[in-house]
Design an enzyme around this catalytic site. Structure first.
Site, PDB file in Angstrom:
ATOM      1  CD  GLU A 167     -56.644 -29.747 -98.704  1.00 39.96           C
ATOM      2  OE1 GLU A 167     -56.426 -29.933 -99.985  1.00 39.96           O
ATOM      3  OE2 GLU A 167     -57.568 -29.052 -98.378  1.00 39.96           O
ATOM      4  CG  HIS A 183     -66.330 -20.752-100.655  1.00 36.08           C
ATOM      5  ND1 HIS A 183     -66.169 -21.882-101.686  1.00 36.08           N
ATOM      6  CD2 HIS A 183     -67.207 -21.202 -99.956  1.00 36.08           C
ATOM      7  CE1 HIS A 183     -66.762 -22.766-101.292  1.00 36.08           C
ATOM      8  NE2 HIS A 183     -67.426 -22.491-100.358  1.00 36.08           N
TER       9      HIS A 183
HETATM   10  P1  GTP Z   1     -60.666 -29.973-104.246  1.00 37.28           P
HETATM   11  O1  GTP Z   1     -61.096 -30.896-105.340  1.00 37.28           O
HETATM   12  O2  GTP Z   1     -61.624 -28.610-103.965  1.00 37.28           O
HETATM   13  O3  GTP Z   1     -60.071 -30.469-102.934  1.00 37.28           O
HETATM   14  O4  GTP Z   1     -59.480 -29.289-105.091  1.00 37.28           O
HETATM   15  P2  GTP Z   1     -57.965 -29.988-105.550  1.00 37.28           P
HETATM   16  O5  GTP Z   1     -57.750 -31.321-104.921  1.00 37.28           O
HETATM   17  O6  GTP Z   1     -57.871 -29.668-107.035  1.00 37.28           O
HETATM   18  O7  GTP Z   1     -56.893 -29.138-104.915  1.00 37.28           O
HETATM   19  P3  GTP Z   1     -56.824 -27.299-104.717  1.00 37.28           P
HETATM   20  O8  GTP Z   1     -55.467 -27.160-104.086  1.00 37.28           O
HETATM   21  O9  GTP Z   1     -57.235 -26.731-106.122  1.00 37.28           O
HETATM   22  O10 GTP Z   1     -57.848 -26.939-103.796  1.00 37.28           O
HETATM   23  C1  GTP Z   1     -57.973 -27.588-102.506  1.00 37.28           C
HETATM   24  C2  GTP Z   1     -58.848 -26.483-101.563  1.00 37.28           C
HETATM   25  O11 GTP Z   1     -58.231 -25.291-101.622  1.00 37.28           O
HETATM   26  C3  GTP Z   1     -60.301 -26.230-102.086  1.00 37.28           C
HETATM   27  O12 GTP Z   1     -61.209 -27.196-101.450  1.00 37.28           O
HETATM   28  C4  GTP Z   1     -60.472 -24.840-101.262  1.00 37.28           C
HETATM   29  O13 GTP Z   1     -60.817 -25.015 -99.854  1.00 37.28           O
HETATM   30  C5  GTP Z   1     -59.165 -24.268-101.489  1.00 37.28           C
HETATM   31  N1  GTP Z   1     -59.255 -23.563-102.589  1.00 37.28           N
HETATM   32  C6  GTP Z   1     -58.335 -23.731-103.939  1.00 37.28           C
HETATM   33  N2  GTP Z   1     -58.704 -22.841-104.995  1.00 37.28           N
HETATM   34  C7  GTP Z   1     -59.506 -21.763-104.302  1.00 37.28           C
HETATM   35  C8  GTP Z   1     -59.941 -20.694-105.008  1.00 37.28           C
HETATM   36  O14 GTP Z   1     -59.853 -20.210-106.010  1.00 37.28           O
HETATM   37  N3  GTP Z   1     -60.739 -19.920-104.246  1.00 37.28           N
HETATM   38  C9  GTP Z   1     -61.239 -20.348-102.810  1.00 37.28           C
HETATM   39  N4  GTP Z   1     -61.897 -19.529-102.000  1.00 37.28           N
HETATM   40  N5  GTP Z   1     -60.502 -21.557-102.140  1.00 37.28           N
HETATM   41  C10 GTP Z   1     -59.737 -22.254-103.104  1.00 37.28           C
HETATM   42 MG    MG Z   2     -60.900 -30.128-101.003  1.00 39.14          MG
END
Ligand code: GTP
Ligand code: MG
Length: 231
Positions: A167, A183
């Site tokens: 990723e 965060h």
């Molecule tokens: P995860 O289970 O966290 O991996 O999320 P996901 O598989 O649904 O994917 P998503 O694209 O929503 O987010 C992946 C990653 O992006 C997260 O683990 C964070 O590192 C970052 N991220 C996503 N949304 C946010 C947010 O609203 N705030 C912050 N600080 N980071 C975010």
């Molecule tokens: Mg993640």
């Protein structure tokens, strides 16, 4: 010699996972044994990004990358994620379903650097694009902005070659600043943050996005002046 499961249990005896997941030691050991292949994938993709950055430095006297960070998801976080999604804990499920075991965060100077880097990475012939989440053109409801992609890269080890998912989160310094603090704020808050705080966080994200656009414009104007002067 203690097993990895025993090691996790020692570090965090209260962890709920240990109470209700009947894990075979083999599964934990299997997850730990996967580390070299994910670490290999991180290195492959980091090197590709580093090479693009260096090429831009020599060609255009501009580094698109401010800095990079990478991490391998801990076995505990992998188990938590499978558990959260109600996916049975097996090696096959882990490899198929958890696409962010290897993660790289690339912090760029300007928004246009993000799209250029992503485009050049995806275009490489040994890179297979799994998916893209463009949270820059379509920010999340909370204000989060970043360009996410999952790519597969071949990793060659003694046991053979494997295409491994990584990723890649690409964002500007401003987007990174917001994401890091947001965060922390959410993590610190014992309850959910208030609707008022949500609104203010979103406003900060929008102001930073505006600032990113402005900085990009200023930078481009300066480059143009330099070019005109030396023409
Ligand atoms: P995860 O289970 O966290 O991996 O999320 P996901 O598989 O649904 O994917 P998503 O694209 O929503 O987010 C992946 C990653 O992006 C997260 O683990 C964070 O590192 C970052 N991220 C996503 N949304 C946010 C947010 O609203 N705030 C912050 N600080 N980071 C975010
Ligand atoms: Mg993640």
């Amino acid at each position: 010699m203690i097993s990895e499961k025993q090691a996790i249990a020692r570090m965090d005896a209260d962890h709920p996972l240990l109470k209700y997941i009947e894990l075979e030691d083999d599964t934990i050991n299997g997850i730990v044994a996967m580390a070299p292949i994910y670490r290999g994938a991180l290195r492959e993709v980091s090197t590709k990004l580093d090479n693009i950055d260096y090429e831009f430095q020599t060609l255009y006297d501009h580094n698109p990358i401010h800095h990079m960070e990478s991490r391998i998801k801990s076995p505990r976080s992998i188990l938590e994620k499978l558990n959260r999604r109600n996916i049975p804990v097996t090696m096959e499920n882990m490899k198929r379903e958890i696409l962010d075991i290897a993660g790289i965060r690339v912090v760029c100077n300007y928004t246009e650097d993000i799209f250029k880097l992503a485009e050049l990475l995806i275009a490489q012939e040994d890179i297979e694009l799994v998916y893209v989440h463009n949270y820059i053109n379509e920010p999340k409801e909370c204000g989060y902005r970043s360009f996410h992609l999952v790519v597969k890269v071949p990793v060659f080890l003694s046991v053979g070659a494997e295409r491994v998912p990584v990723e890649v989160q690409i964002r500007t310094i401003a987007m990174d600043m917001w994401a890091s603090l947001e965060h922390e704020i959410r993590y610190k808050a014992t309850k959910e943050v208030s609707p008022e705080a949500e609104k203010r966080l979103k406003l900060c994200a929008d102001i930073l996005a505006r600032t990113d656009m402005e900085m990009q414009e200023i930078y481009k104007e300066c480059v143009k002046r330099e070019e005109d002067a030396s023409a």
